[in-house]
Scaffold this active site. Structure first.
Site, PDB file in Angstrom:
ATOM      1  N   LEU A 162      -8.459  10.027  -3.794  1.00  0.00           N
ATOM      2  CA  LEU A 162      -9.713   9.945  -3.034  1.00  0.00           C
ATOM      3  C   LEU A 162     -10.571   8.789  -3.540  1.00  0.00           C
ATOM      4  CD1 LEU A 162     -10.746  13.719  -2.744  1.00  0.00           C
ATOM      5  CD2 LEU A 162      -8.995  12.407  -1.488  1.00  0.00           C
ATOM      6  N   ALA A 163     -10.989   7.966  -2.608  1.00  0.00           N
ATOM      7  CA  ALA A 163     -11.824   6.822  -2.993  1.00  0.00           C
ATOM      8  C   ALA A 163     -12.723   6.414  -1.829  1.00  0.00           C
ATOM      9  CB  ALA A 163     -10.945   5.656  -3.408  1.00  0.00           C
TER      10      ALA A 163
ATOM     11  N   ARG B 287     -24.260   4.620  -7.459  1.00  0.00           N
ATOM     12  CA  ARG B 287     -24.850   4.431  -8.784  1.00  0.00           C
ATOM     13  C   ARG B 287     -24.290   3.229  -9.542  1.00  0.00           C
ATOM     14  NH1 ARG B 287     -24.469   9.631 -12.019  1.00  0.00           N
ATOM     15  NH2 ARG B 287     -23.076  10.419 -10.396  1.00  0.00           N
TER      16      ARG B 287
ATOM     17  N   GLY C 243     -17.051  15.406   2.565  1.00  0.00           N
ATOM     18  CA  GLY C 243     -16.650  16.247   1.436  1.00  0.00           C
ATOM     19  C   GLY C 243     -15.206  16.018   1.016  1.00  0.00           C
ATOM     20  N   THR C 244     -14.887  16.526  -0.175  1.00  0.00           N
ATOM     21  CA  THR C 244     -13.553  16.305  -0.756  1.00  0.00           C
ATOM     22  C   THR C 244     -12.445  16.954   0.080  1.00  0.00           C
ATOM     23  OG1 THR C 244     -13.991  18.180  -2.210  1.00  0.00           O
ATOM     24  CG2 THR C 244     -14.332  16.002  -3.150  1.00  0.00           C
TER      25      THR C 244
ATOM     26  N   LYS D 136      -4.486 -25.538 -22.870  1.00  0.00           N
ATOM     27  CA  LYS D 136      -4.207 -25.004 -21.538  1.00  0.00           C
ATOM     28  C   LYS D 136      -2.889 -25.554 -21.034  1.00  0.00           C
ATOM     29  CE  LYS D 136      -4.652 -26.906 -17.842  1.00  0.00           C
ATOM     30  NZ  LYS D 136      -4.893 -27.611 -16.574  1.00  0.00           N
TER      31      LYS D 136
ATOM     32  N   TYR E  82      -8.712 -31.059 -27.229  1.00  0.00           N
ATOM     33  CA  TYR E  82      -8.299 -30.464 -25.961  1.00  0.00           C
ATOM     34  C   TYR E  82      -6.894 -30.931 -25.611  1.00  0.00           C
ATOM     35  CZ  TYR E  82      -7.706 -29.439 -21.063  1.00  0.00           C
ATOM     36  OH  TYR E  82      -7.194 -28.978 -19.869  1.00  0.00           O
TER      37      TYR E  82
ATOM     38  N   SER F 187      -7.129 -39.457 -35.209  1.00  0.00           N
ATOM     39  CA  SER F 187      -8.348 -38.785 -34.755  1.00  0.00           C
ATOM     40  C   SER F 187      -9.043 -39.555 -33.637  1.00  0.00           C
ATOM     41  CB  SER F 187      -9.320 -38.647 -35.926  1.00  0.00           C
ATOM     42  OG  SER F 187      -8.735 -37.822 -36.896  1.00  0.00           O
TER      43      SER F 187
ATOM     44  N   ALA G 203      -6.213 -44.138 -34.999  1.00  0.00           N
ATOM     45  CA  ALA G 203      -7.432 -43.383 -34.705  1.00  0.00           C
ATOM     46  C   ALA G 203      -8.315 -44.144 -33.712  1.00  0.00           C
ATOM     47  CB  ALA G 203      -8.197 -43.120 -35.989  1.00  0.00           C
TER      48      ALA G 203
HETATM   49  C1  UD1 Z   1     -16.254  17.439  -7.037  1.00  0.00           C
HETATM   50  C2  UD1 Z   1     -15.814  18.921  -7.025  1.00  0.00           C
HETATM   51  C3  UD1 Z   1     -16.396  19.631  -8.256  1.00  0.00           C
HETATM   52  C4  UD1 Z   1     -15.925  18.918  -9.514  1.00  0.00           C
HETATM   53  C5  UD1 Z   1     -16.307  17.451  -9.472  1.00  0.00           C
HETATM   54  C6  UD1 Z   1     -15.686  16.714 -10.621  1.00  0.00           C
HETATM   55  C7  UD1 Z   1     -15.661  19.594  -4.682  1.00  0.00           C
HETATM   56  C8  UD1 Z   1     -16.305  20.292  -3.568  1.00  0.00           C
HETATM   57  N1  UD1 Z   1     -16.334  19.531  -5.819  1.00  0.00           N
HETATM   58  O1  UD1 Z   1     -17.665  17.441  -6.884  1.00  0.00           O
HETATM   59  O2  UD1 Z   1     -15.986  20.980  -8.281  1.00  0.00           O
HETATM   60  O3  UD1 Z   1     -16.485  19.542 -10.662  1.00  0.00           O
HETATM   61  O4  UD1 Z   1     -15.826  16.826  -8.260  1.00  0.00           O
HETATM   62  O5  UD1 Z   1     -16.162  15.424 -10.674  1.00  0.00           O
HETATM   63  O6  UD1 Z   1     -14.558  19.103  -4.545  1.00  0.00           O
HETATM   64  N2  UD1 Z   1     -14.796  11.720  -1.969  1.00  0.00           N
HETATM   65  C9  UD1 Z   1     -14.265  11.233  -0.805  1.00  0.00           C
HETATM   66  N3  UD1 Z   1     -14.770  11.661   0.378  1.00  0.00           N
HETATM   67  C10 UD1 Z   1     -15.764  12.572   0.450  1.00  0.00           C
HETATM   68  C11 UD1 Z   1     -16.304  13.068  -0.750  1.00  0.00           C
HETATM   69  C12 UD1 Z   1     -15.797  12.638  -1.945  1.00  0.00           C
HETATM   70  O7  UD1 Z   1     -13.357  10.397  -0.832  1.00  0.00           O
HETATM   71  O8  UD1 Z   1     -16.169  12.913   1.555  1.00  0.00           O
HETATM   72  C13 UD1 Z   1     -14.238  11.250  -3.250  1.00  0.00           C
HETATM   73  C14 UD1 Z   1     -15.216  10.435  -4.056  1.00  0.00           C
HETATM   74  O9  UD1 Z   1     -15.080   9.049  -3.794  1.00  0.00           O
HETATM   75  C15 UD1 Z   1     -14.838  10.796  -5.478  1.00  0.00           C
HETATM   76  C16 UD1 Z   1     -14.299  12.201  -5.367  1.00  0.00           C
HETATM   77  O10 UD1 Z   1     -13.941  12.374  -4.038  1.00  0.00           O
HETATM   78  O11 UD1 Z   1     -13.802   9.956  -5.960  1.00  0.00           O
HETATM   79  C17 UD1 Z   1     -15.289  13.253  -5.826  1.00  0.00           C
HETATM   80  O12 UD1 Z   1     -16.427  13.195  -5.020  1.00  0.00           O
HETATM   81  P1  UD1 Z   1     -17.848  13.625  -5.559  1.00  0.00           P
HETATM   82  O13 UD1 Z   1     -18.813  13.450  -4.465  1.00  0.00           O
HETATM   83  O14 UD1 Z   1     -18.126  12.988  -6.849  1.00  0.00           O
HETATM   84  O15 UD1 Z   1     -17.596  15.191  -5.786  1.00  0.00           O
HETATM   85  P2  UD1 Z   1     -18.579  16.180  -6.511  1.00  0.00           P
HETATM   86  O16 UD1 Z   1     -19.550  16.650  -5.532  1.00  0.00           O
HETATM   87  O17 UD1 Z   1     -19.073  15.577  -7.756  1.00  0.00           O
END
Ligand code: UD1
Ligand code: MG
Length: 455
Positions: A11-12, A18, A79-80, A333, A348, A387, A405
């Site tokens: 997931l990224a 931040r 969400g995740t 280099k 150099y 030199s 030199a």
């Molecule tokens: C999540 C977990 C939490 C855990 C924590 C650890 C859930 C609901 N919660 O919370 O239990 O303790 O990680 O760090 O899973 N991401 C996406 N798409 C999204 C949301 C997130 O790709 O819609 C990716 C973010 O880029 C990140 C990762 O998922 O790499 C975690 O997302 P983040 O928002 O930090 O999750 P938390 O709410 O901190």
């Protein structure tokens, strides 16, 4: 270990606000390598059938920086759980297990991933947990009396008793392939954040009659990067380990905390590294080498028993022969130095070859660039470059040549010749003494006049 086929889903898609950066968070380097590549390299050791990267914010940066993965787009971050759902189309027809990882948690060890795979033998869902020193806002792992995992409660949704739990969710999990799609489709967003929580899979699995279990990792193994402060901590963790590995493999570090390695630094035995040395990518150091203080190296190969520094800079393509000596304020280099070459001070050498045992005097410059193109200088074995010589490339200095030199060498010099190109010296007898007395008189006269004016 012969295990079920595996798809890694990383997931990224998050914004990484931040970091306050134009660069996607997971592309920020640690020891010279994007943090996500540290994770993907570990994943490769599991030989997964598929690698899917879920991207959203600045997806284009990731697409152009990372090959060898499939991309799944999550246009909005719901969400995740939603993020993992976005990977399902790419998994169509795949029935192996799903390993969910976070692109911003780069240092999950291979052994931990393997422990998760081993735990799959007795559970359909394996969650990677850790004992948090500061549990903060992490999700809490709620276990049954028998130790199996009952559910994960997000901090926002947790009551006092649940918040007191210190066993936390790292976010990573391994999901049984035959159940994953069904369970993921059952997620909803009825919670405090209004998000599709991946963590709800634990309860969904349980309702389906399946077991979940926890594998515990050390806190530092699941360290996430959310800010530049975390990035510095991750860099420090990498460097601390790299220094220990170096010392354990026979390298003396006089001040370990001041030496910085790249992810790919290769160092032999009985190498001594003095304080404040920085390795950029692509450096190989053979046995018995000494690298003296305040030296910067990148893309360089150093052969046996050579000595480099103090205050030397080796740039990409520097190849330092066995027993050669590179001294202070020397930059090299794209140059291949044979064995026993001495380049001791203020020089150099770029786009060059230097034969065995040649001696390059202080202040020698290979003039390799005319503002448009680069040109080659070849210096033969045993040559002695006086030199402050300028070797204007392209130029070949034969073996055994002596360059006087201060010479500016613009033409090839045949072997064993002496090349000098400088104005002939002439001495004017008594001129210095005469000059001094004239100037002293001139100065006295001037001071006299100004004294009068002021008086
Ligand atoms: C999540 C977990 C939490 C855990 C924590 C650890 C859930 C609901 N919660 O919370 O239990 O303790 O990680 O760090 O899973 N991401 C996406 N798409 C999204 C949301 C997130 O790709 O819609 C990716 C973010 O880029 C990140 C990762 O998922 O790499 C975690 O997302 P983040 O928002 O930090 O999750 P938390 O709410 O901190
Ligand atoms: Mg988080």
């Amino acid at each position: 270990m012969a295990s079920t086929p595996l798809a890694a889903i990383v997931l990224a898609a998050g914004k990484g606000t931040r970091m306050r950066s134009n660069l996607h968070k997971v592309l920020h380097p640690i020891a010279g390598k994007p943090m996500i590549m540290h994770l993907l390299d570990t994943v490769d050791a599991l030989a997964p059938s598929k690698k899917i990267l879920v991207v959203g914010d600045r997806a284009e940066q990731l697409r152009s920086a990372i090959d060898d993965v499939e991309f799944a787009l999550q246009t909005e971050q719901f969400g995740t759980g939603h993020a993992v759902q976005m990977a399902l189309p790419a998994l169509n027809g795949f029935s192996g297990d799903l390993l969910v990882l976070y692109g911003d948690v780069p240092f999950v060890p291979l052994s931990v991933m393997e422990a998760m795979q081993a735990a799959r033998e007795s559970a359909s869902l394996v969650v990677l947990g850790f004992e948090a020193s500061v549990p903060g806002a992490y999700g809490r792992l709620i276990t049954d009396e028998d130790g199996s995992l009952a559910r994960i409660v997000e901090f926002k949704d947790a009551n006092e008793t649940e918040r007191a739990v210190t066993l936390c969710n790292s976010g990573m999990m391994l999901i049984a392939g035959d159940k994953a799609a069904t369970w993921l489709e059952a997620l909803d967003n009825n919670n405090a954040a209004g998000e599709y929580y991946l963590t709800d899979l634990v309860e969904i699995a349980r309702d389906d009659g399946a077991t979940s279990t926890v594998v515990t990792a050390a806190e530092h193994d699941v360290m996430g990067v959310n800010s530049r402060i975390d990035l510095a901590a991750a860099e420090a963790a990498f460097q601390a380990l790299a220094r220990i590995n170096a010392m354990e493999s026979g390298v003396t570090l006089m001040a370990p905390e001041t030496v910085f390695f790249s992810h790919d630094t290769v160092i032999g035995r009985d190498v001594t590294i003095e304080p404040s040395v920085v390795f950029g990518p692509g450096v190989t150091v053979a046995d018995g080498v000494t690298i003296k203080a305040f030296t910067h190296l990148e893309g360089a190969t150093i052969h046996e028993d050579a000595s480099v520094g103090p205050y030397a800079r080796l740039r990409p393509g520097a190849d330092i022969g066995a027993g050669s000596k590179i001294g202070n304020f020397v930059e090299i280099k794209k140059a291949k130095l044979d064995r026993g070459v001495k380049v001791s001070h203020l020089t150099y050498i770029g786009d060059a070859t230097v034969g065995a045992e040649a001696n390059i005097g202080a202040g020698t410059i290979t003039c390799n660039y005319d503002g448009f193109l680069k040109y080659q200088t070849n210096i033969g074995a045993g040559a002695f470059i006086g030199s402050n010589s300028a070797l204007v490339a392209p130029v070949n200095i034969g073996a055994g040549v002596i360059v006087g030199a201060g010479s500016v060498i613009t033409k090839d010099v045949p072997s064993d010749a002496l090349a000098v190109s400088r104005a002939k010296q002439r001495d004017i007898k008594g001129y210095a003494a005469k000059f001094r007395s004239e100037k002293a008189a001139e100065k006295a006269e001037k001071n006299n006049t100004s004294d009068k004016k002021e008086g």
